[in-house]
Design a protein around this motif. Sequence first.
Motif: not given
Length: 182
Positions: A117-125
Amino acid sequence: MPETRPPLELAGRSLDEIAAAAVIRGGPPVDRWNPTHCGHSGMRIDREGRWWHEGKRIEREALVRLFASVLRREADGSHVLVTPVEKLDIEVELAALRIIAMTHEGDGKTRRIAFQVSDGSAIILDGGHPLRFVDGLPLVTVRGGIEASLERPVWYELAELALADDPPGVWSSGVFFPFPAS
């Protein structure tokens, strides 16, 4: 001053490593801050995910990530920048953030998809970070109702996975996300 929370990168990491790094990275507890509303920030996020302040584009990505870290979506759907002592409105045209990269492991019902993610985070769908479509545009919930739109290359990569299934859609973390009929 150097950035203290560099962005999470997906490259070279397994999805388990990405998920663990996302938990460790965390973020400010914006959902627990309830300061007095102070007005408008003079900021907006355009349809392409670019941040603006009083008509001038904010070019420093580290500064954008800092502002994004204190972004919150209110119950009425509006967005605010919040700290322990102030709350300011910010206009969001489509989605507050952008999905800038993706990776996946597995196939079919066992597939898991991770997004940077552009905010520097990462997520799992998954069920907590679902994919939905608004006027044919894909949006992913990142945190607290804040959504991210997909950069075009990521959208094409995801669509390629979706078109391989019948009906078109993607599985991630045991959840099927159908794509709209064209």
